[in-house]
Design a protein around this motif. Sequence first.
Motif, PDB file in Angstrom:
ATOM      1  N   ARG A  19       0.830  -1.205   0.000  1.00 12.70           N
ATOM      2  CA  ARG A  19       0.000   0.000   0.000  1.00 12.70           C
ATOM      3  C   ARG A  19       0.862   1.252   0.000  1.00 12.70           C
ATOM      4  N   GLU A  20       1.974   1.205   0.798  1.00 10.85           N
ATOM      5  CA  GLU A  20       2.878   2.362   0.852  1.00 10.85           C
ATOM      6  C   GLU A  20       3.551   2.580  -0.494  1.00 10.85           C
ATOM      7  N   GLU A  21       3.950   1.471  -1.136  1.00 11.88           N
ATOM      8  CA  GLU A  21       4.575   1.600  -2.439  1.00 11.88           C
ATOM      9  C   GLU A  21       3.619   2.213  -3.451  1.00 11.88           C
ATOM     10  N   ASN A  22       2.361   1.789  -3.383  1.00 10.20           N
ATOM     11  CA  ASN A  22       1.363   2.338  -4.314  1.00 10.20           C
ATOM     12  C   ASN A  22       1.150   3.826  -4.097  1.00 10.20           C
ATOM     13  N   LEU A  23       1.121   4.236  -2.830  1.00 11.47           N
ATOM     14  CA  LEU A  23       0.916   5.670  -2.538  1.00 11.47           C
ATOM     15  C   LEU A  23       2.074   6.496  -3.076  1.00 11.47           C
ATOM     16  N   VAL A  24       3.299   5.993  -2.884  1.00 13.15           N
ATOM     17  CA  VAL A  24       4.470   6.716  -3.392  1.00 13.15           C
ATOM     18  C   VAL A  24       4.420   6.804  -4.910  1.00 13.15           C
ATOM     19  N   LEU A  25       4.045   5.691  -5.546  1.00 17.37           N
ATOM     20  CA  LEU A  25       3.977   5.671  -7.004  1.00 17.37           C
ATOM     21  C   LEU A  25       2.910   6.643  -7.522  1.00 17.37           C
ATOM     22  N   TYR A  26       1.739   6.640  -6.858  1.00 20.16           N
ATOM     23  CA  TYR A  26       0.671   7.553  -7.278  1.00 20.16           C
ATOM     24  C   TYR A  26       1.109   9.004  -7.139  1.00 20.16           C
ATOM     25  N   LEU A  69      20.687   2.956 -11.233  1.00 20.95           N
ATOM     26  CA  LEU A  69      19.367   3.261 -10.702  1.00 20.95           C
ATOM     27  C   LEU A  69      18.328   2.329 -11.277  1.00 20.95           C
ATOM     28  N   THR A  70      17.383   1.966 -10.462  1.00 18.78           N
ATOM     29  CA  THR A  70      16.253   1.183 -10.944  1.00 18.78           C
ATOM     30  C   THR A  70      15.321   2.090 -11.723  1.00 18.78           C
ATOM     31  N   GLN A  71      14.383   1.493 -12.444  1.00 17.90           N
ATOM     32  CA  GLN A  71      13.421   2.299 -13.199  1.00 17.90           C
ATOM     33  C   GLN A  71      12.610   3.181 -12.263  1.00 17.90           C
ATOM     34  N   GLU A  72      12.276   2.650 -11.106  1.00 15.14           N
ATOM     35  CA  GLU A  72      11.495   3.441 -10.147  1.00 15.14           C
ATOM     36  C   GLU A  72      12.279   4.658  -9.699  1.00 15.14           C
ATOM     37  N   ARG A  73      13.592   4.465  -9.452  1.00 14.44           N
ATOM     38  CA  ARG A  73      14.408   5.583  -8.984  1.00 14.44           C
ATOM     39  C   ARG A  73      14.618   6.613 -10.091  1.00 14.44           C
ATOM     40  N   ILE A  74      14.763   6.154 -11.349  1.00 20.96           N
ATOM     41  CA  ILE A  74      14.892   7.100 -12.462  1.00 20.96           C
ATOM     42  C   ILE A  74      13.644   7.969 -12.557  1.00 20.96           C
ATOM     43  N   PHE A  75      12.486   7.337 -12.445  1.00 25.30           N
ATOM     44  CA  PHE A  75      11.229   8.082 -12.499  1.00 25.30           C
ATOM     45  C   PHE A  75      11.137   9.066 -11.340  1.00 25.30           C
ATOM     46  N   SER A  76      11.547   8.613 -10.146  1.00 24.00           N
ATOM     47  CA  SER A  76      11.512   9.486  -8.981  1.00 24.00           C
ATOM     48  C   SER A  76      12.467  10.655  -9.148  1.00 24.00           C
ATOM     49  N   LYS A  77      13.651  10.374  -9.715  1.00 25.09           N
ATOM     50  CA  LYS A  77      14.634  11.447  -9.907  1.00 25.09           C
ATOM     51  C   LYS A  77      14.118  12.512 -10.862  1.00 25.09           C
ATOM     52  N   PHE A  78      13.453  12.066 -11.928  1.00 27.19           N
ATOM     53  CA  PHE A  78      12.898  13.044 -12.862  1.00 27.19           C
ATOM     54  C   PHE A  78      11.855  13.929 -12.190  1.00 27.19           C
ATOM     55  N   THR A  79      10.963  13.321 -11.395  1.00 28.83           N
ATOM     56  CA  THR A  79       9.923  14.122 -10.746  1.00 28.83           C
ATOM     57  C   THR A  79      10.530  15.099  -9.755  1.00 28.83           C
ATOM     58  N   GLU A  80      11.597  14.685  -9.064  1.00 28.03           N
ATOM     59  CA  GLU A  80      12.262  15.594  -8.133  1.00 28.03           C
ATOM     60  C   GLU A  80      12.868  16.783  -8.880  1.00 28.03           C
ATOM     61  N   GLN A  81      13.541  16.505 -10.000  1.00 29.03           N
ATOM     62  CA  GLN A  81      14.160  17.587 -10.767  1.00 29.03           C
ATOM     63  C   GLN A  81      13.111  18.467 -11.433  1.00 29.03           C
ATOM     64  N   ALA A  82      11.989  17.878 -11.855  1.00 25.97           N
ATOM     65  CA  ALA A  82      10.911  18.677 -12.441  1.00 25.97           C
ATOM     66  C   ALA A  82      10.326  19.627 -11.412  1.00 25.97           C
ATOM     67  N   ALA A  83      10.131  19.104 -10.177  1.00 26.49           N
ATOM     68  CA  ALA A  83       9.601  19.957  -9.115  1.00 26.49           C
ATOM     69  C   ALA A  83      10.553  21.099  -8.805  1.00 26.49           C
ATOM     70  N   GLU A  84      11.856  20.811  -8.791  1.00 28.13           N
ATOM     71  CA  GLU A  84      12.845  21.849  -8.535  1.00 28.13           C
ATOM     72  C   GLU A  84      12.837  22.901  -9.637  1.00 28.13           C
TER      73      GLU A  84
END
Length: 253
Positions: A19-26, A69-84
């Motif tokens: 459930r936690e993983e799903n929330l982070v992904l969403y 990096l895993t695919q999940e981490r690549i996606f997370s990194k992009f969202t972090e940089q987009a937010a910045e």
Amino acid sequence: MWEESVPKPAPTGKTRPKREENLVLYAQILLAAAAIAAALALRSVGGAGYEALRRGFIQALQPEQSTFLTQERIFSKFTEQAAEALRTLAAALPESRPAHGKPAKTAPAAVREESYLPDFSLQFPLPTGSCTRSSGYGWRTDPMGGQGTEFHYGTDLAAAMGTPVYAAAAGVVRIAGSHKSYGNYLRLLHPIGDETLYAHMQYLFVRAGETVQAGQLLGTVGQTGNATGPHLHFEILHKGLRYDPTQALQAAA
């Protein structure tokens, strides 16, 4: 059963609840969608914000990073940089200015925003105490319910229907007729190219080409043309240019 005799693999480490993983992904998906929408909007107008998002996306997907990096981490990194990048863009945007800080509008052609006082004396065009000033010269909200603002070419003097209208000075009737906006109106020609205009009248008692004297009865106050109530619209012109009649009316009062 024989299935129970098969040894189960030992857990390799701690795992996050599904459930936690799903929330982070969403959350990451929503942030990425917002970043993409912002990028598309910025692309349509250009500017540094779009370039910042584009660089963030390229940097997040560099081939050398996929090794570590895993695919999940690549996606997370992009969202972090987009937010910045969005935060950087928001900080760079100019603060909204109040309404009084907007650039001044330019008056229409053949119009001057300053007052003008003729060399000859003027008589007030309505009887003393019979009117009130209802609208001045210059920019105003369209009183007929239109969108935005309009430039008002004269001064409106609200008075009762049928109130006498007098010539402000001696001259010749240049125009006596009907107009879509002015309604029934008169335009008098005075010395040295000065003119006075009287609009929204009920009746006209003079004709074009007729010579009139200062204080002569020209007609009566009405509500013809674009008018929200009975009033006299008064203008003053000098060599074909309209000027603010406020000073001239004050001198004539």
